[in-house]
Write a protein that holds these residues in place. Structure first.
Motif, PDB file in Angstrom:
ATOM      1  N   ILE A   1      -8.282   3.717  -5.728  1.00  0.00           N
ATOM      2  CA  ILE A   1      -8.016   4.452  -5.715  1.00  0.00           C
ATOM      3  C   ILE A   1      -7.823   4.854  -7.585  1.00  0.00           C
ATOM      4  CG2 ILE A   1      -5.268   5.115  -6.499  1.00  0.00           C
ATOM      5  CD1 ILE A   1      -4.334   3.203  -3.902  1.00  0.00           C
TER       6      ILE A   1
ATOM      7  N   HIS B   1      -9.893   9.016  -8.377  1.00  0.00           N
ATOM      8  CA  HIS B   1      -9.055   9.260  -9.333  1.00  0.00           C
ATOM      9  C   HIS B   1      -9.960   9.984 -10.808  1.00  0.00           C
ATOM     10  CE1 HIS B   1      -4.863  10.034  -8.067  1.00  0.00           C
ATOM     11  NE2 HIS B   1      -4.667   8.963  -7.771  1.00  0.00           N
ATOM     12  N   GLY B   2     -10.637   8.795 -11.010  1.00  0.00           N
ATOM     13  CA  GLY B   2     -11.740   9.459 -11.976  1.00  0.00           C
ATOM     14  C   GLY B   2     -12.783  10.087 -11.485  1.00  0.00           C
TER      15      GLY B   2
ATOM     16  N   GLU C   1      -0.565   6.431 -10.370  1.00  0.00           N
ATOM     17  CA  GLU C   1      -0.521   6.999 -10.868  1.00  0.00           C
ATOM     18  C   GLU C   1       1.247   6.702 -11.905  1.00  0.00           C
ATOM     19  OE1 GLU C   1       0.412   9.983  -7.775  1.00  0.00           O
ATOM     20  OE2 GLU C   1      -1.105   9.831  -6.814  1.00  0.00           O
TER      21      GLU C   1
ATOM     22  N   ARG D   1       0.307  -1.160   0.708  1.00  0.00           N
ATOM     23  CA  ARG D   1       0.143  -0.061  -0.326  1.00  0.00           C
ATOM     24  C   ARG D   1       0.884   1.544  -0.190  1.00  0.00           C
ATOM     25  NH1 ARG D   1      -3.366  -2.555   4.754  1.00  0.00           N
ATOM     26  NH2 ARG D   1      -4.999  -3.773   2.987  1.00  0.00           N
ATOM     27  N   ASP D   2       2.223   1.081   0.247  1.00  0.00           N
ATOM     28  CA  ASP D   2       2.580   2.375   0.392  1.00  0.00           C
ATOM     29  C   ASP D   2       3.561   3.070  -0.794  1.00  0.00           C
ATOM     30  OD1 ASP D   2       5.370   1.860   3.412  1.00  0.00           O
ATOM     31  OD2 ASP D   2       2.975   3.233   2.603  1.00  0.00           O
TER      32      ASP D   2
ATOM     33  N   ARG E   1       3.776   6.561 -11.479  1.00  0.00           N
ATOM     34  CA  ARG E   1       5.336   6.675 -11.170  1.00  0.00           C
ATOM     35  C   ARG E   1       6.100   6.392 -10.670  1.00  0.00           C
ATOM     36  NH1 ARG E   1       5.150  10.226  -6.766  1.00  0.00           N
ATOM     37  NH2 ARG E   1       2.754   9.682  -6.724  1.00  0.00           N
TER      38      ARG E   1
ATOM     39  N   ASP F   1      -7.614  -2.185  -3.185  1.00  0.00           N
ATOM     40  CA  ASP F   1      -7.678  -1.062  -2.816  1.00  0.00           C
ATOM     41  C   ASP F   1      -6.908   0.556  -3.465  1.00  0.00           C
ATOM     42  OD1 ASP F   1      -6.151  -1.893   0.584  1.00  0.00           O
ATOM     43  OD2 ASP F   1      -8.258  -1.039  -0.418  1.00  0.00           O
TER      44      ASP F   1
ATOM     45  N   LEU G   1       0.938   1.713  -3.633  1.00  0.00           N
ATOM     46  CA  LEU G   1      -0.361   1.533  -4.331  1.00  0.00           C
ATOM     47  C   LEU G   1      -0.989   3.394  -5.338  1.00  0.00           C
ATOM     48  CD1 LEU G   1      -2.636   0.020  -3.304  1.00  0.00           C
ATOM     49  CD2 LEU G   1      -1.078  -0.584  -4.774  1.00  0.00           C
ATOM     50  N   PHE G   2      -0.745   3.958  -4.773  1.00  0.00           N
ATOM     51  CA  PHE G   2      -0.348   4.957  -5.299  1.00  0.00           C
ATOM     52  C   PHE G   2       0.418   5.627  -5.983  1.00  0.00           C
ATOM     53  CE2 PHE G   2      -4.577   7.958  -3.380  1.00  0.00           C
ATOM     54  CZ  PHE G   2      -3.808   6.914  -1.898  1.00  0.00           C
TER      55      PHE G   2
END
Lengths: 203, 255
Positions: free
Chosen positions: B45, B49-50, B17, B9-10, B19, B41, B12-13
């Motif tokens: 996310i 975002h959508g 994205e 999860r650290d 990145r 999860d 996942l963002f």
């Protein structure tokens, strides 16, 4: 394209024309008495802060009050801005403090109260905005209103303002891990939210 | 390989994205393949975002702008940075005050004007008109002999205008006391740390100290002028009003 190349390109503009002044330049000019520079700064942040407040409070009247509070605080504290962080991060640090204080002072009303339901059902009450767009915004506001204040704030800063977890932690005075924890808790709460599902099905 | 949801999860963002570096992205993909909770999860996310992209910004009402200040009436803060001329001037003032403190720099009045000099005060020069130089304190007023001149290095009329001695009191010492030295150290530290507020406050205080000393110097020079010509040897005690007795002769005694 690297970040530094992007910045150089942005400074010149795609066609070589000079780009709009940076926020920090406008701040310096405003502090020297340039009303035009101050109005330009307002123009850049007024709309963004108003919509930020709208998503957090769920009500337009509250959003106007909160936005005014934030911009007045920005004006009063502008002489203390020294460029130690990007101006947008500095503004939203002030906004986070004002928002937290505002939410603590006032109960967040369910945006689908009687008045709002009438508005979403009758586009003629909002002649300037397409009914569909208005309804989308109000469903998003309704979904966010069902979150606890601290989770709503993190969702707003991460998904709508695109701040990093480090920025969010600095603005809210928490650790990045705490910000992530609140965000994941918010995501699980929003999973299966009736308004968000309605938005998905309306696509 | 054990799966740790918190570790996944650290990232996942950043994964959502796009990145992550390729190797890290592949690693997270392998972790997602074995954990439904983490996959859920990631989906949440992406969905939010959508949703955020579907928000249409609303215009604030016009009364909001009308309720805000129009701007700053004047300079609300001096410009910062070394390009600022006032910062350069304040830095120069720091250097001058440091010289005064460290090198015992003194301001001396000469025939041609003011002279900046360093080092200890020179001994009093011999007068040009034959009037005896100041001598150490001699016999007291009852001795019947001419007494000494005043303890200060007072001159004849001609010499007073060409005085080479410092205009400050005869006691040696630095122009600034310990408080001033500490203040100057604070100012230098503040300049180095680019603490504008501290530097400006310290500069203001040092300038006030300097102004007080300049006033004292001006007061001393005014008093020197007001003394008028020193009493002549044969003129008895016929000094002008406000004159200061330079001898210890009793009043009225014949010379």
């Amino acid at each position: 394209m690297t970040a530094s190349t992007l910045r150089e390109t942005a400074a010149e503009g795609i066609d070589g024309e000079p780009m709009a002044p940076a926020d920090e330049d406008l701040v310096e000019r405003a502090l020297r008495g340039s009303g035009q520079a101050w109005r330009q700064l307002l123009g850049r942040y007024e709309r963004r802060l108003y919509n930020h407040a709208l998503r957090l409070t769920g009500h337009r009247d509250d959003a106007v009050d909160l936005t005014q509070e934030i911009l007045l605080a920005v004006f009063r504290n502008l002489p203390t801005f020294r460029g130690e962080c990007p101006f947008s991060a500095w503004v939203f640090r002030i906004a986070a403090y004002r928002c937290t204080d505002h939410l603590r002072r006032r109960r967040i009303h369910d945006p689908f109260d009687e008045t709002t339901a009438e508005r979403t059902g009758d586009g003629r009450k909002e002649p300037e905005t397409a009914a569909g767009v208005q309804r989308t915004n109000e469903r998003i506001r309704a979904a966010l209103a069902r979150l606890p204040d601290e989770q709503r704030l993190v969702v707003e800063l991460k998904f709508f303002q695109q701040f990093t977890f480090e920025d969010i932690a600095g603005q809210l005075g928490i650790s990045p891990n705490t910000a992530k924890t609140r965000l994941y808790a918010a995501l699980r709460k929003l999973r299966g939210d009736r308004d968000l599902e309605a938005l998905e099905s309306a696509r | 390989m054990s799966h740790d949801c918190d570790t996944v999860r650290d990232r996942l963002f950043e994964h959502a994205e796009d990145r992550l570096p390729p190797a890290e992205r592949d690693r997270i993909d392998r972790e997602l393949a074995v954990c439904a909770s983490c996959r859920q999860d990631l989906e949440s996310i992406r969905a939010l975002h959508g949703t955020a992209l579907r928000w249409a910004d609303e215009a604030p009402p016009p009364e909001l702008r009308r309720s805000l200040p129009a701007g700053f009436a004047g300079p609300a803060r001096p410009p910062s940075g070394w390009r600022d001329p006032w910062r350069a001037i304040s830095a120069a003032a720091v250097v001058v005050l440091a010289l005064i403190m460290l090198l015992d720099v003194r301001l001396v009045r000469t025939e041609g004007g003011l002279l900046l000099t360093t080092g200890p005060a020179p001994p009093p020069a011999a007068p040009a008109t034959g009037v005896p130089s100041p001598v150490p304190a001699g016999p007291g007023p009852d001795s019947g002999r001419p007494g000494p001149d005043a303890a200060y290095a007072l001159r004849t009329v001609r010499d007073r205008d060409a005085v080479a001695a410092p205009l400050r009191p005869a006691e040696p010492g630095p122009a600034l006391d310990a408080a001033g030295a500490a203040l100057l150290a604070t100012l230098l530290r503040a300049e180095l740390e680019r603490r504008d507020e501290l530097a400006e406050a310290a500069i203001a205080r040092l300038l006030r100290i300097q102004l007080r000393q300049e006033r004292r110097l001006n007061d001393l020079s005014r008093r020197l002028r007001d003394l008028g010509p020193p009493p002549d040897a044969g003129a008895g005690t016929g000094a002008g009003p406000g004159a200061v007795r330079l001898t210890t002769e009793p009043e009225g005694a014949p010379l």
